[in-house]
Design a protein around this motif. Structure first.
Motif, PDB file in Angstrom:
ATOM      1  N   ARG A  61     -20.962 -30.554  -7.332  1.00  0.00           N
ATOM      2  CA  ARG A  61     -22.172 -31.388  -7.369  1.00  0.00           C
ATOM      3  C   ARG A  61     -22.008 -32.673  -6.572  1.00  0.00           C
ATOM      4  O   ARG A  61     -22.952 -33.223  -6.053  1.00  0.00           O
ATOM      5  N   HIS A  62     -20.783 -33.187  -6.521  1.00  0.00           N
ATOM      6  CA  HIS A  62     -20.555 -34.464  -5.855  1.00  0.00           C
ATOM      7  C   HIS A  62     -20.262 -34.240  -4.370  1.00  0.00           C
ATOM      8  O   HIS A  62     -19.490 -33.335  -4.035  1.00  0.00           O
ATOM      9  N   PRO A  63     -20.861 -35.026  -3.469  1.00  0.00           N
ATOM     10  CA  PRO A  63     -20.605 -34.828  -2.036  1.00  0.00           C
ATOM     11  C   PRO A  63     -19.120 -34.827  -1.685  1.00  0.00           C
ATOM     12  O   PRO A  63     -18.685 -34.032  -0.844  1.00  0.00           O
ATOM     13  N   TYR A  64     -18.330 -35.668  -2.333  1.00  0.00           N
ATOM     14  CA  TYR A  64     -16.906 -35.700  -2.021  1.00  0.00           C
ATOM     15  C   TYR A  64     -16.224 -34.391  -2.411  1.00  0.00           C
ATOM     16  O   TYR A  64     -15.399 -33.853  -1.668  1.00  0.00           O
ATOM     17  N   GLY A  80     -21.083 -50.757  -5.148  1.00  0.00           N
ATOM     18  CA  GLY A  80     -21.857 -49.561  -5.467  1.00  0.00           C
ATOM     19  C   GLY A  80     -20.956 -48.349  -5.555  1.00  0.00           C
ATOM     20  O   GLY A  80     -19.848 -48.418  -6.088  1.00  0.00           O
ATOM     21  N   CYS A  81     -21.405 -47.229  -5.026  1.00  0.00           N
ATOM     22  CA  CYS A  81     -20.597 -46.013  -5.065  1.00  0.00           C
ATOM     23  C   CYS A  81     -19.396 -46.153  -4.144  1.00  0.00           C
ATOM     24  O   CYS A  81     -19.528 -46.552  -2.997  1.00  0.00           O
ATOM     25  N   ARG A  82     -18.211 -45.810  -4.647  1.00  0.00           N
ATOM     26  CA  ARG A  82     -17.002 -46.002  -3.838  1.00  0.00           C
ATOM     27  C   ARG A  82     -16.916 -45.040  -2.670  1.00  0.00           C
ATOM     28  O   ARG A  82     -16.147 -45.243  -1.751  1.00  0.00           O
ATOM     29  N   PHE A  83     -17.720 -43.978  -2.716  1.00  0.00           N
ATOM     30  CA  PHE A  83     -17.665 -42.993  -1.639  1.00  0.00           C
ATOM     31  C   PHE A  83     -18.699 -43.295  -0.552  1.00  0.00           C
ATOM     32  O   PHE A  83     -18.725 -42.654   0.486  1.00  0.00           O
ATOM     33  N   ARG A  84     -19.530 -44.307  -0.762  1.00  0.00           N
ATOM     34  CA  ARG A  84     -20.726 -44.427   0.092  1.00  0.00           C
ATOM     35  C   ARG A  84     -20.441 -44.678   1.570  1.00  0.00           C
ATOM     36  O   ARG A  84     -21.196 -44.252   2.422  1.00  0.00           O
ATOM     37  N   THR A  85     -19.308 -45.354   1.892  1.00  0.00           N
ATOM     38  CA  THR A  85     -19.042 -45.621   3.307  1.00  0.00           C
ATOM     39  C   THR A  85     -18.709 -44.344   4.077  1.00  0.00           C
ATOM     40  O   THR A  85     -18.691 -44.334   5.296  1.00  0.00           O
ATOM     41  N   ARG A  86     -18.457 -43.262   3.369  1.00  0.00           N
ATOM     42  CA  ARG A  86     -18.126 -42.006   4.043  1.00  0.00           C
ATOM     43  C   ARG A  86     -19.138 -40.915   3.733  1.00  0.00           C
ATOM     44  O   ARG A  86     -18.992 -39.791   4.206  1.00  0.00           O
ATOM     45  N   CYS A  87     -20.123 -41.239   2.915  1.00  0.00           N
ATOM     46  CA  CYS A  87     -21.012 -40.199   2.403  1.00  0.00           C
ATOM     47  C   CYS A  87     -22.220 -39.998   3.310  1.00  0.00           C
ATOM     48  O   CYS A  87     -22.904 -40.951   3.651  1.00  0.00           O
ATOM     49  N   PRO A  88     -22.479 -38.742   3.719  1.00  0.00           N
ATOM     50  CA  PRO A  88     -23.615 -38.482   4.609  1.00  0.00           C
ATOM     51  C   PRO A  88     -24.958 -38.701   3.917  1.00  0.00           C
ATOM     52  O   PRO A  88     -25.992 -38.783   4.558  1.00  0.00           O
ATOM     53  N   ARG A  89     -24.926 -38.794   2.602  1.00  0.00           N
ATOM     54  CA  ARG A  89     -26.154 -38.838   1.834  1.00  0.00           C
ATOM     55  C   ARG A  89     -26.514 -40.263   1.411  1.00  0.00           C
ATOM     56  O   ARG A  89     -27.608 -40.507   0.895  1.00  0.00           O
ATOM     57  N   ALA A  90     -25.603 -41.191   1.631  1.00  0.00           N
ATOM     58  CA  ALA A  90     -25.741 -42.528   1.044  1.00  0.00           C
ATOM     59  C   ALA A  90     -27.041 -43.239   1.426  1.00  0.00           C
ATOM     60  O   ALA A  90     -27.503 -43.141   2.555  1.00  0.00           O
ATOM     61  N   THR A  91     -27.621 -43.932   0.451  1.00  0.00           N
ATOM     62  CA  THR A  91     -28.834 -44.732   0.671  1.00  0.00           C
ATOM     63  C   THR A  91     -28.562 -46.156   0.203  1.00  0.00           C
ATOM     64  O   THR A  91     -27.473 -46.463  -0.272  1.00  0.00           O
ATOM     65  N   LYS A 133     -29.647 -47.517  -2.379  1.00  0.00           N
ATOM     66  CA  LYS A 133     -29.386 -47.470  -3.814  1.00  0.00           C
ATOM     67  C   LYS A 133     -27.890 -47.323  -4.098  1.00  0.00           C
ATOM     68  O   LYS A 133     -27.349 -47.932  -5.013  1.00  0.00           O
ATOM     69  N   CYS A 134     -27.211 -46.504  -3.278  1.00  0.00           N
ATOM     70  CA  CYS A 134     -25.787 -46.248  -3.487  1.00  0.00           C
ATOM     71  C   CYS A 134     -24.958 -47.510  -3.245  1.00  0.00           C
ATOM     72  O   CYS A 134     -23.887 -47.682  -3.815  1.00  0.00           O
ATOM     73  N   ALA A 135     -25.451 -48.380  -2.362  1.00  0.00           N
ATOM     74  CA  ALA A 135     -24.735 -49.623  -2.090  1.00  0.00           C
ATOM     75  C   ALA A 135     -25.029 -50.665  -3.158  1.00  0.00           C
ATOM     76  O   ALA A 135     -24.193 -51.516  -3.471  1.00  0.00           O
ATOM     77  N   GLU A 193     -23.518 -48.951  -8.911  1.00  0.00           N
ATOM     78  CA  GLU A 193     -22.570 -47.863  -9.007  1.00  0.00           C
ATOM     79  C   GLU A 193     -23.133 -46.723  -9.853  1.00  0.00           C
ATOM     80  O   GLU A 193     -23.581 -46.953 -10.975  1.00  0.00           O
ATOM     81  N   PRO A 194     -23.092 -45.479  -9.338  1.00  0.00           N
ATOM     82  CA  PRO A 194     -23.578 -44.358 -10.150  1.00  0.00           C
ATOM     83  C   PRO A 194     -22.622 -44.075 -11.307  1.00  0.00           C
ATOM     84  O   PRO A 194     -21.413 -44.083 -11.124  1.00  0.00           O
ATOM     85  N   GLU A 195     -23.191 -43.861 -12.495  1.00  0.00           N
ATOM     86  CA  GLU A 195     -22.373 -43.524 -13.668  1.00  0.00           C
ATOM     87  C   GLU A 195     -22.167 -42.012 -13.705  1.00  0.00           C
ATOM     88  O   GLU A 195     -22.974 -41.252 -13.182  1.00  0.00           O
ATOM     89  N   ALA A 238     -20.714 -38.250 -10.793  1.00  0.00           N
ATOM     90  CA  ALA A 238     -21.160 -39.619 -10.587  1.00  0.00           C
ATOM     91  C   ALA A 238     -21.780 -39.746  -9.206  1.00  0.00           C
ATOM     92  O   ALA A 238     -21.132 -40.187  -8.260  1.00  0.00           O
ATOM     93  N   CYS A 239     -23.024 -39.295  -9.079  1.00  0.00           N
ATOM     94  CA  CYS A 239     -23.735 -39.409  -7.804  1.00  0.00           C
ATOM     95  C   CYS A 239     -25.223 -39.410  -8.104  1.00  0.00           C
ATOM     96  O   CYS A 239     -25.691 -38.611  -8.915  1.00  0.00           O
ATOM     97  N   TYR A 240     -25.960 -40.295  -7.423  1.00  0.00           N
ATOM     98  CA  TYR A 240     -27.405 -40.374  -7.659  1.00  0.00           C
ATOM     99  C   TYR A 240     -28.125 -39.112  -7.216  1.00  0.00           C
ATOM    100  O   TYR A 240     -29.196 -38.801  -7.680  1.00  0.00           O
ATOM    101  N   TYR A 241     -27.509 -38.394  -6.274  1.00  0.00           N
ATOM    102  CA  TYR A 241     -28.224 -37.255  -5.700  1.00  0.00           C
ATOM    103  C   TYR A 241     -27.531 -35.923  -6.008  1.00  0.00           C
ATOM    104  O   TYR A 241     -27.648 -34.967  -5.247  1.00  0.00           O
ATOM    105  N   ALA A 242     -26.810 -35.901  -7.117  1.00  0.00           N
ATOM    106  CA  ALA A 242     -25.993 -34.727  -7.443  1.00  0.00           C
ATOM    107  C   ALA A 242     -26.811 -33.444  -7.602  1.00  0.00           C
ATOM    108  O   ALA A 242     -26.275 -32.352  -7.446  1.00  0.00           O
TER     109      ALA A 242
HETATM  110  S1  SF4 Z   1     -23.996 -41.966  -5.079  1.00  0.00           S
HETATM  111 FE1  SF4 Z   1     -24.745 -42.108  -2.981  1.00  0.00          FE
HETATM  112  S2  SF4 Z   1     -22.952 -42.658  -1.766  1.00  0.00           S
HETATM  113 FE2  SF4 Z   1     -22.210 -41.965  -3.753  1.00  0.00          FE
HETATM  114  S3  SF4 Z   1     -21.776 -39.844  -3.451  1.00  0.00           S
HETATM  115 FE3  SF4 Z   1     -23.856 -39.928  -4.214  1.00  0.00          FE
HETATM  116  S4  SF4 Z   1     -25.148 -40.015  -2.404  1.00  0.00           S
HETATM  117 FE4  SF4 Z   1     -23.072 -40.448  -1.741  1.00  0.00          FE
END
Ligand code: SF4
Ligand SMILES: Nc1ncnc2c1ncn2[C@@H]1O[C@H](COP(=O)(O)OP(=O)(O)OP(=O)(O)O)[C@@H](O)[C@H]1O
Ligand SMILES: [Mg+2]
Lengths: 321, 324
Positions: free
Chosen positions: A243-246, A282-293, A295-297, A300-302, A312-316
């Protein structure tokens, strides 16, 4: 009683770093481990796996948060009160070369925990117990009085395992126990660990950067990125439906031994890993995430439930970007 | 006609030890056609790295090449004096290792290190060398290349250090790059990036001899594969062919030991026993002690490496007849 063998509640570990900075090795991690299960812990180098493993068995003290063992807060215990629980928790190391004292014989190495915990009376009883343990890990008895350097890596790891189970623990943290071994020997050790788990009713935290090792051993898997849990839940479920992009990047990157998929484009992670001394907002993965918006910055997603697993992703819910 | 970047024939390396001479590389022959990536696979101690070092002329003493020839682009280089060999290294052949830290200078900025390599191999000006270093850093996809030039090795991640090493190896656009477990110490997402980079270099004209214990890595980038065991090549085939039908019992054991990502299982397949000590090799086939199919002949005689069909060779009596 919480019903869990082990529970981490909002555990955080900061290490001092250069220039008054702090390394955020483990940040606000909560997880539960049931009796008899194996929880796999995966993630890339430096994401905090070993630190978390050591926090759970109180080889390290958390900066904040608590760890509970059979419902009891062991973080708050005095050393003298913790002693009775110490015996229940053991560690198997990655490096079977470095973790065994080269001046001790196999007998003494395996006898050490038995003597420390006064589990047997006479010297003969201890030696008998050592023999029994060596049988359990398939090390021939005639090696009793040999030294670690006389063994292959796989046999040394067996001795390390014999030491870990000598005091009859209920919980073992295995920290990359096969990473230093040859492929053909890795499987021998993994099979052994799996058998011991059943025969001795053990519970494992199994740390590995190798996703296929975790696939084999773990009932549930926890994926970490930069000190945080990205996703945690049933192994089969997460490997088939990450579910998580990472998690998706991680699973896609594993090279599969099938030349017919050669040339198939693999999605590569952009950029460089962020520094644990200076994690992104925000989300610790956001600097590498293709999906980041934005909101992610911003926040932090719980971890939250999606189907049977937590991510833990807003778009899971949305599938690969 | 396919041009050969590298051709090795009958290469043998001897190391005298207190307990007798050992041969970590014994009668190894292999070819790297121009424009390809060729893999050597096997477990620790099988002679993969030693083969690479011998080809480079970088054996640590008292190791010695006692037989065999190495041809680089058709030219025999084994008999060249050390001075000539040194000129070849870096110019026409270079090597990268599992742990880049062992070959980088810890107290010199990485940009400077690459610059010096350029100035050592060419007679360009300092300015020119600076400019080319930056170009190389960009080519090996080091993000924010300009600022990375003035970093020390320890300030870089493992993946970036490996990229710096590759930049250094590519200074003279060598014909051959030997990559010894270049991704073993790296995380999988970084490994995927480095493998992609090696493919780019191959496309740009550098052939690659890739050493790995990981069949996944081999499958992803190699065109041809050599399987080594106890110093010898035991099987050789195209990647497709080998993965479809491995013939040597050792290769088959390796393939069976691969763990699946897709499904779980009760018990993992293993190869019983351990890699033999080179001082105490069995009289016959080196794999006989661990081989599930070992027969009487196997215990007494070393099988030859024979083609079972064009392009597929195996060192095993059982496989010779093509029988399963
Ligand atoms: S919360 Fe945003 S930056 Fe973090 S993994 Fe999900 S889409 Fe990517
Ligand atoms: N004693 C310490 N002092 C300072 N920093 C530390 C210490 N131990 C760990 N760290 C840092 O904490 C972070 C997490 O480290 P940890 O060893 O837990 O990662 P890991 O996931 O086990 O990595 P690996 O896969 O490389 O073993 C890293 O940035 C590491 O450098
Ligand atoms: Mg670790």
């Amino acid at each position: 009683m919480s019903g869990y063998l082990l529970e981490a509640r909002n555990v955080t570990k900061l290490f001092p770093a250069a220039g008054k900075k702090k390394v955020h090795a483990v940040s606000d991690v909560s997880l539960q481990i049931r009796e008899g299960e194996t929880l796999g812990l995966v993630g890339e180098s430096g994401c905090g796996k070993s630190t978390l493993g050591r926090l759970l068995i109180r080889l390290l003290a958390p900066t904040s948060g608590e760890v509970r063992f059979r419902g009891e807060n062991i973080t708050a215990l005095k050393d003298s009160d913790f002693r009775r629980i110490r015996k229940e928790m053991q560690l198997v190391f990655q490096d079977p070369y470095a973790s065994l004292d080269p001046r001790m014989t196999v007998r003494d190495l395996v006898a050490e925990p038995i003597e420390t915990w006064r589990l047997c009376g006479s010297r003969e009883e201890v030696t008998d117990r050592v023999r029994e343990l060596l049988r359990a890990v398939n090390v021939p008895e005639e090696f009793l009085y040999r030294y670690p350097h006389q063994f292959s890596g796989g046999q040394r790891q067996r001795i390390g395992i014999a030491r870990a189970i000598a005091a009859d623990p209920s919980f073992i943290v295995c920290d990359e126990p096969v990473s230093a071994l040859d492929v053909s020997v890795q499987n021998q050790i993994l099979n052994l660990l799996r058998d011991l788990k059943t025969s001795r009713k053990l519970t494992y935290l199994f740390i590995s950067h190798d996703l296929s090792v975790v696939r084999y051993l773990a009932d549930r898997v926890c994926i970490m990125f930069l000190g945080k849990i990205c996703e945690i839940g049933d192994t089969e479920e997460i490997y088939t439906r990450p579910r998580h992009p990472y998690t998706r990047f991680l699973l896609d990157a594993v090279p599969v031994p099938d030349p017919s998929v050669r040339g198939k484009e693999i999605r590569l992670l952009k950029g460089e890993p962020p520094s644990p001394a200076d994690p992104p907002t925000g989300c610790r993965f956001r600097t590498r995430c293709p999906r980041a918006t934005e909101k992610c910055a911003a926040s932090e997603p719980e971890l939250r439930y999606i189907g049977g697993v937590q991510a833990a992703c807003y778009y899971a819910e949305e599938g690969p970007a | 006609m396919n041009e050969m970047t590298l051709e090795v024939s009958g290469l043998t390396v001897c190391y005298p030890t207190e307990k007798g001479a050992i041969f970590p590389v014994k009668d190894v022959s292999l070819k790297v056609p121009a424009g390809s990536i060729v893999g050597i696979v096997g477990e620790s101690g099988c002679g993969k790295s030693m083969t690479a070092r011998a080809v480079m002329g970088l054996l640590r003493s008292p190791g010695k090449v006692t037989a065999g020839k190495v041809f680089l682009c058709g030219r025999e280089i084994t008999a060249l004096p050390e001075k000539e060999r040194r000129k070849l290294r870096g110019n026409e052949m270079s090597m990268i290792f599992q742990e880049p830290m062992t070959s980088l200078n810890p107290v010199m900025k990485v940009g400077k290190q690459v610059e010096e390599a350029i100035r050592l191999h060419t007679d360009c000006s300092r300015e020119e060398a600076k400019r080319r270093t930056l170009e190389l850093f960009r080519e090996v996809e080091i993000p924010e290349a300009e600022t990375r030039l003035s970093c020390y090795p320890h300030q870089l991640s493992g993946g970036l250090r490996q990229r710096v090493m590759i930049a250094m190896a590519m200074v003279c656009r060598p014909r051959l790059l030997i990559a010894d477990e270049p991704t073993t110490a790296l995380d999988v997402t970084v490994e995927a990036q480095i493998l992609k980079l090696l493919e780019h270099l191959r496309d740009a004209g550098t052939s690659v001899l890739m050493i790995s214990h990981n069949l996944g890595v081999i499958a992803r980038v190699c065109d041809e594969v050599y399987v080594m065991y106890a110093g010898r090549v035991v099987e050789q085939a195209s990647t497709e062919r080998l993965f479809e039908q491995p013939l040597h019992p050792y290769s088959r054991g390796l393939f069976r030991s691969v763990r699946s990502l897709r499904e779980g299982c009760e018990t993992l397949e293993t190869i019983p026993g351990v890699v033999p000590n080179l001082l105490r090799l069995p009289q016959g086939c080196s794999f006989s002690l661990r081989c599930p199919e070992c027969g009487e002949k196997c215990e007494k005689t070393m099988p030859e490496l024979l083609e079972t069909e064009p392009g597929h060779a195996v060192r095993c009596f059982r496989a010779e007849g093509g029988e399963e």
